[in-house]
Design a protein around this motif. Sequence first.
Motif, short mmCIF file in Angstrom:
data_model
loop_
_atom_site.label_atom_id
_atom_site.label_comp_id
_atom_site.label_asym_id
_atom_site.label_seq_id
_atom_site.Cartn_x
_atom_site.Cartn_y
_atom_site.Cartn_z
N ASN B 28 0.83 -1.20 0.00
CA ASN B 28 0.00 0.00 0.00
C ASN B 28 0.87 1.27 0.00
OD1 ASN B 28 -2.57 1.20 -0.16
ND2 ASN B 28 -2.59 1.63 2.03
N HIS B 29 2.03 1.18 -0.63
CA HIS B 29 2.94 2.31 -0.72
C HIS B 29 2.46 3.30 -1.77
CE1 HIS B 29 6.63 0.01 1.06
NE2 HIS B 29 5.82 0.50 1.99
N ASP B 30 2.71 4.59 -1.50
CA ASP B 30 2.35 5.62 -2.48
C ASP B 30 3.33 5.70 -3.63
OD1 ASP B 30 1.34 7.31 0.36
OD2 ASP B 30 -0.02 6.95 -1.31
N THR B 31 4.63 5.57 -3.32
CA THR B 31 5.67 5.84 -4.31
C THR B 31 6.25 4.54 -4.86
OG1 THR B 31 6.24 7.81 -3.03
CG2 THR B 31 7.78 7.15 -4.74
N MET B 32 6.40 4.51 -6.18
CA MET B 32 6.99 3.34 -6.84
C MET B 32 8.09 3.80 -7.80
SD MET B 32 3.74 0.80 -7.47
CE MET B 32 4.78 -0.64 -7.79
N TYR B 33 9.03 2.90 -8.04
CA TYR B 33 10.23 3.24 -8.82
C TYR B 33 10.57 2.10 -9.79
CZ TYR B 33 10.87 5.68 -4.31
OH TYR B 33 10.69 6.40 -3.15
N TRP B 34 11.24 2.49 -10.88
CA TRP B 34 11.91 1.52 -11.74
C TRP B 34 13.38 1.88 -11.81
CZ3 TRP B 34 10.57 -3.05 -13.43
CH2 TRP B 34 9.20 -3.38 -13.58
N TYR B 35 14.23 0.88 -11.50
CA TYR B 35 15.68 1.03 -11.61
C TYR B 35 16.20 0.02 -12.62
CZ TYR B 35 16.21 3.94 -7.41
OH TYR B 35 16.17 4.96 -6.48
N ARG B 36 17.28 0.39 -13.27
CA ARG B 36 18.00 -0.52 -14.15
C ARG B 36 19.32 -0.87 -13.49
NH1 ARG B 36 19.08 -0.85 -20.47
NH2 ARG B 36 21.20 -1.68 -20.40
N GLN B 37 19.67 -2.16 -13.48
CA GLN B 37 20.93 -2.61 -12.90
C GLN B 37 21.74 -3.30 -13.99
OE1 GLN B 37 20.70 -5.39 -9.57
NE2 GLN B 37 22.77 -4.85 -8.93
N ASP B 38 22.88 -2.73 -14.31
CA ASP B 38 23.83 -3.33 -15.23
C ASP B 38 25.02 -3.83 -14.44
OD1 ASP B 38 22.52 -0.87 -16.91
OD2 ASP B 38 23.00 -2.56 -18.21
N SER B 39 25.58 -4.90 -14.90
CA SER B 39 26.70 -5.50 -14.20
C SER B 39 27.81 -4.47 -14.01
CB SER B 39 27.23 -6.70 -15.00
OG SER B 39 28.32 -7.28 -14.34
N GLY B 40 28.22 -4.26 -12.76
CA GLY B 40 29.31 -3.34 -12.48
C GLY B 40 28.95 -1.88 -12.54
N LYS B 41 27.66 -1.57 -12.69
CA LYS B 41 27.28 -0.16 -12.82
C LYS B 41 26.30 0.31 -11.75
CE LYS B 41 28.07 0.54 -17.75
NZ LYS B 41 27.49 0.99 -19.04
N GLY B 42 25.98 -0.50 -10.82
CA GLY B 42 25.05 -0.06 -9.80
C GLY B 42 23.63 0.04 -10.32
N LEU B 43 22.80 0.77 -9.63
CA LEU B 43 21.40 0.94 -10.01
C LEU B 43 21.17 2.38 -10.48
CD1 LEU B 43 21.46 -1.41 -7.79
CD2 LEU B 43 19.08 -0.81 -7.38
N ARG B 44 20.43 2.52 -11.56
CA ARG B 44 20.12 3.85 -12.09
C ARG B 44 18.62 3.99 -12.23
NH1 ARG B 44 23.86 4.02 -17.29
NH2 ARG B 44 23.35 1.79 -17.27
N VAL B 88 19.13 -6.02 -15.64
CA VAL B 88 18.08 -6.40 -14.71
C VAL B 88 17.29 -5.14 -14.38
CG1 VAL B 88 17.55 -7.31 -12.43
CG2 VAL B 88 19.44 -8.29 -13.75
N PHE B 89 15.98 -5.23 -14.49
CA PHE B 89 15.12 -4.11 -14.16
C PHE B 89 14.46 -4.39 -12.82
CE2 PHE B 89 15.40 -1.62 -17.99
CZ PHE B 89 15.93 -2.53 -18.89
#
Lengths: 113, 113
Positions: B28-44, B88-89
Motif C-alpha cells: 500500500n505504498h504511495d511511491t513506486m520506482y523503476w531502476y535498471r541494474q547493469d553488471s558493475g554499474k550499480g542501479l540507475r 536487470v530491471f
Amino acid sequence: QQQVRQSPQSLTVWEGETAILNCSYENSAFDYFPWYQQFPGEGPALLISILSVSDKKEDGRFTIFFNKREKKLSLHIADSQPGDSATYFCAASGDSGYNKLTFGKGTVLLVSP
Amino acid sequence: GGIITQTPKFLIGQEGQKLTLKCQQNFNHDTMYWYRQDSGKGLRLIYYSITENDLQKGDLSEGYDASREKKSSFSLTVTSAQKNEMAVFLCASSIAGTNTEVFFGKGTRLTVV
C-alpha cells in the motif's frame, strides 16, 4: 559524473575479520545514506542507514562511520560470516523531497571460511 | 509485511521490439520506482511515481515509457530494445516522503538477441 563512489570493487576477508567498505559522494545536498545488501538473484534489501546529522550508526555487527566534512562514509562488518557474502551498495538522497536514491556501483564481498 | 512481484522474471526480446515489464506491490505504498541494474554499474533510476497517475523521469528515462495504472501497479515499457542489451530491471516502492526504506522486487532479467 558519478556522484556516489564505492571502493574497493571487490573484497575478500576471512571469517571473523572486520570487512570495511568505503563510500564517498559529491553532492553536499545529500543527507541520507542507506546501505543495501544484495544476494544473487534477489533485489537489494536495506541493511543500515545514517542521516548526515550523525557520525556513527550501529546495528549489531554492522556500523556506519560518517565524515560530513570529507564527504566520506564507511560500512564496517564485524565478525564477518560466510553468509555476509553479497554485493553491498552505498546510496544517497537529498533535497528532492522524495526517495530518489543515487547508488554507487557496489562492492562485492566474499567471506572465506 | 508485503511483497513486490515483478513479471516476467526473464524476458528475451528481439532488436527493435517493444517490451513491457510489470510490477505489483501489496505494501500500500504511495511511491513506486523503476531502476535498471547493469553488471558493475550499480542501479540507475529510470522512472518513479509519487502517486497513482503520476510519472516523474529519472536519470535514464530515454528509451522507456512508464505507466502507473493504479496505486499497487507500475509498468515499464522498453520502447525499442537494443541488440545485445542485457540488464536487470528492478521495481521498488516506499511510503511517501524522504529518508524512508525503499523495498525492491527480485527483478526482471532482460536479454535482447
